[in-house]
Scaffold this active site. Structure first.
Site, PDB file in Angstrom:
ATOM      1  N   ARG A  19     -11.453   6.698   9.666  1.00 19.25           N
ATOM      2  CA  ARG A  19     -10.969   5.317   9.691  1.00 19.25           C
ATOM      3  C   ARG A  19     -12.029   4.346   9.171  1.00 19.25           C
ATOM      4  NH1 ARG A  19      -6.755   1.888   9.318  1.00 19.25           N
ATOM      5  NH2 ARG A  19      -6.953   0.097  10.686  1.00 19.25           N
TER       6      ARG A  19
ATOM      7  N   HIS B 201      -7.922  -5.220  -0.442  1.00 18.33           N
ATOM      8  CA  HIS B 201      -6.622  -4.565  -0.291  1.00 18.33           C
ATOM      9  C   HIS B 201      -5.835  -5.092   0.912  1.00 18.33           C
ATOM     10  CE1 HIS B 201      -3.628  -1.459  -0.550  1.00 18.33           C
ATOM     11  NE2 HIS B 201      -3.922  -0.980   0.630  1.00 18.33           N
ATOM     12  N   ASP B 202      -6.543  -5.340   2.017  1.00 20.22           N
ATOM     13  CA  ASP B 202      -5.886  -5.787   3.247  1.00 20.22           C
ATOM     14  C   ASP B 202      -5.218  -7.155   3.132  1.00 20.22           C
ATOM     15  OD1 ASP B 202      -5.893  -3.779   5.053  1.00 20.22           O
ATOM     16  OD2 ASP B 202      -7.602  -4.482   6.232  1.00 20.22           O
TER      17      ASP B 202
ATOM     18  N   ASP C 234      -8.681  -6.412  -4.751  1.00 16.84           N
ATOM     19  CA  ASP C 234      -8.265  -5.094  -4.257  1.00 16.84           C
ATOM     20  C   ASP C 234      -8.795  -4.025  -5.211  1.00 16.84           C
ATOM     21  OD1 ASP C 234      -6.958  -2.801  -3.433  1.00 16.84           O
ATOM     22  OD2 ASP C 234      -4.968  -3.711  -3.329  1.00 16.84           O
TER      23      ASP C 234
ATOM     24  N   SER D 279       0.836  -1.194   0.000  1.00 14.52           N
ATOM     25  CA  SER D 279       0.000   0.000   0.000  1.00 14.52           C
ATOM     26  C   SER D 279       0.878   1.254   0.000  1.00 14.52           C
ATOM     27  CB  SER D 279      -0.930  -0.048   1.208  1.00 14.52           C
ATOM     28  OG  SER D 279      -1.966   0.873   1.062  1.00 14.52           O
TER      29      SER D 279
END
Lengths: 373, 199
Positions: free
Chosen positions: A218, A346-347, A313, A148
């Site tokens: 967040r 993405h994580d 992602d 990232s």
């Protein structure tokens, strides 16, 4: 937060020229190292953390008391084997875990910088890391690795200091932030700045911090780190506590509860101004040039690239990585690439993804053999 | 030789000069390009579709991208390699004609090897059983075979004439990888064939 004594730091008493034209008179770098530097000093790996990461990539985080964010990959016998490598991980410039950032004390005013902190870029973060590597007496890094925003830093390294690294492993990243990425960041920043406790960034001596704004930022960002199918699989429409709707605005759904938890636990460890500065640095990042493709080191440095992307992602989709690959291929660079099939979004780069770890391990092993470590 | 290469790969490796720049399309476990890079100082790149294959290549220190030869050859600039290799893969391509055009665009020459569908045992099997032929390099059933564009070496020669592709040379091998003398029965006795072509 920002307790100086919690962190290993080095203080640099020379000015740092920044991309915005401004400079920092002096600055501190907080970092952690794992493993031992060998005699030839050729086993050092720099790990670059993502937006909300920190220097505790493995071991125990001295602030949160939780395991490091990349424990799954970094450690003895792991893919990034600390029995073999000397792993360095530093908090980024603008961060809130010991490296100079908006919550640090401005030596001129003796007060926290707040918005007086100069606007920084990924390039500036890398300049600071370069200084750290120099201070540690390392001529050439075995590898620079990051996912990232960490991947952006890795690419910046490849762009600026290609001759100082053997290999670079950018993961789930891009050569620039897309309009959609900037849009999501801007919503997060607006949420922070709309919080009455933000007070134009001047909240460090207040009782109340802009925690609600930061939590919302967040929560928004966290959705972009997952995927629709992973959310559906994990939460679906499951209810949190009862079998019936509350017909109110309390937490009905598990996904609501999960996001709230993500928001609340985040504000305990992160500074709202740091969030503003670091997201902006990501938005500014762009390696494209008008004429010659991407600004990246080419084969004359013998630098090896190994890219990873994840099929689900949508924040840094595979197509972005493929654009980088195309540019590198056209310039005959030593480039390797795989797209990992997963629904975790993405994580994925932080999670237990056996296929990702399999290929990652193979690349590292190949490089160990090549370097005769 | 550090690793035993498949028969057709030994033949192909002999066709590569020292210090060449080679792209191996469908490089599998990377044995051929590893051999070339270690023994002939060849600057090698690979494309491989399977994750496992890419992993095995990376472990050898090779630079390999995961990709599909059907779609991912377009990115390479003209004449960026001295030789592009496509071994035992052309028959599995969706658009073999486009792939071959790309191979000779990217490389100054292309080395293409494939199983010869004109081989006498293939003909015999089909003639007597009336079923789709199978052998050691075509082991699949009709419904799960990746080999969707099979041809004989004569078909390939016709294709090159039609597309004005220059055939520099070609080698016909028997089932054991030995060269076959060329005569009117060549198509019958050739198990696999290796073509060197250019534009």
């Amino acid at each position: 937060m920002n307790n100086k004594y919690l962190f290993e730091q080095i203080d640099i008493n020379e000015p740092l020229k920044l991309d915005c034209g401004d400079h920092l008179k002096n600055y501190s770098i907080a970092f952690k190292t794992f493993g031992k530097l060998n005699k030839k000093k050729n086993n050092a790996i720099l790990i670059c953390h993502a937006l909300t990461g920190d220097q505790f990539c493995t071991g125990k985080n001295s602030v949160t008391k939780k395991p490091g964010w990349w424990n799954i990959l970094v450690g003895p016998g792991k893919v990034i084997d600390t029995n073999i490598f000397y792993v360095i991980c530093s908090n980024v410039l603008g961060g809130c875990m010991g490296t100079t950032g908006p919550s640090s004390i401005n030596s001129k005013t003796k007060k926290p910088f707040g918005l007086g902190f100069p606007v920084i870029t990924i390039g500036d973060m890398v300049s600071v890391q370069f200084k750290l590597i120099e201070k540690l007496g390392i001529e050439k890094l075995f590898s620079v690795i990051g996912g990232s925003m960490g991947g952006m830093q890795a690419l910046e390294w490849a762009s600026k200091y290609g001759h100082k690294i053997n290999s670079v492993i950018p993961i789930a990243t891009s050569y620039r932030h897309s309009a959609q990425n900037i849009a999501f960041h801007e919503i997060g920043r607006q949420a922070i700045m709309a919080d009455p406790f933000w007070k134009k960034g001047n909240y460090y001596n207040s009782k109340q911090f802009p925690t609600r704004g930061l939590a919302v930022a967040r929560m928004i960002a966290h959705i972009t780190y997952l995927s629709e199918s992973a959310l559906q699989r994990k939460f679906g429409r499951n209810l949190q506590n009862s079998k019936f709707f509350s017909f109110g605005f309390d937490t009905d759904f598990q996904i609501e509860s999960y996001l709230k938890h993500q928001g609340i636990s985040f504000v305990e460890r992160f500074d709202a101004n740091s969030y503003l500065y670091i997201t902006k640095a990501m938005d500014y990042f762009d390696l494209s040039t008008k004429t010659t493709g991407l600004r990246l080191s080419l084969p004359e440095n013998n630098l090896k690239y190994c890219f990873f992307s994840f099929s689900s992602d949508w924040l840094f989709p595979t197509s972005e990585t493929k654009t980088i690959i195309q540019s590198l291929k056209a310039n005959n660079a030593n480039v390797s690439f795989v797209e990992i099939q997963t629904d975790k979004g993405h994580d994925s780069f932080l999670l237990d993804e056996p296929k990702f770890h399999f290929v990652f391990r193979k690349f590292v092993r190949g490089q160990i053999k090549e370097s005769r470590l | 030789m550090t690793k035993i290469l498949r028969n057709d790969l030994i033949k192909i490796s002999n066709l590569i000069q020292k210090n060449e720049k080679v792209l191996d399309v469908g490089c599998g476990d990377g044995n051929l390009i590893y051999y070339l890079s270690k023994n002939k100082n060849v600057n090698c790149r690979g494309i491989e579709i399977t994750l496992k294959g890419v992993g095995l290549c990376l472990e050898k220190g090779l630079s390999v991208v995961q990709g599909d030869a059907n779609f991912d050859l377009e990115d390479y600039p003209d004449n960026s390699f001295s030789t592009v290799i496509l071994s035992q893969t052309i028959q599995a391509m969706i658009y073999p004609d486009r792939v071959i055009e790309n191979l000779i665009r990217i490389g100054r020459r292309a080395i293409i090897s494939f199983p010869n569908f004109g081989f006498w045992k293939v003909r015999r099997d089909f003639l007597f059983s009336g079923k789709m032929p199978k052998n050691k390099i075509l082991p699949f059933e009709w419904y799960n075979t990746p080999n969707i564009h099979l041809c004989s070496y004569k078909d390939f020669l016709d294709f090159c004439v039609k597309k004005k592709i220059i055939v520099d040379k070609f080698f016909c091998l028997d089932e054991y990888g030995n060269d076959i003398k060329k005569n009117i029965f060549t198509n019958l006795f050739t198990f696999q064939v290796i073509f060197c072509v250019s534009k």
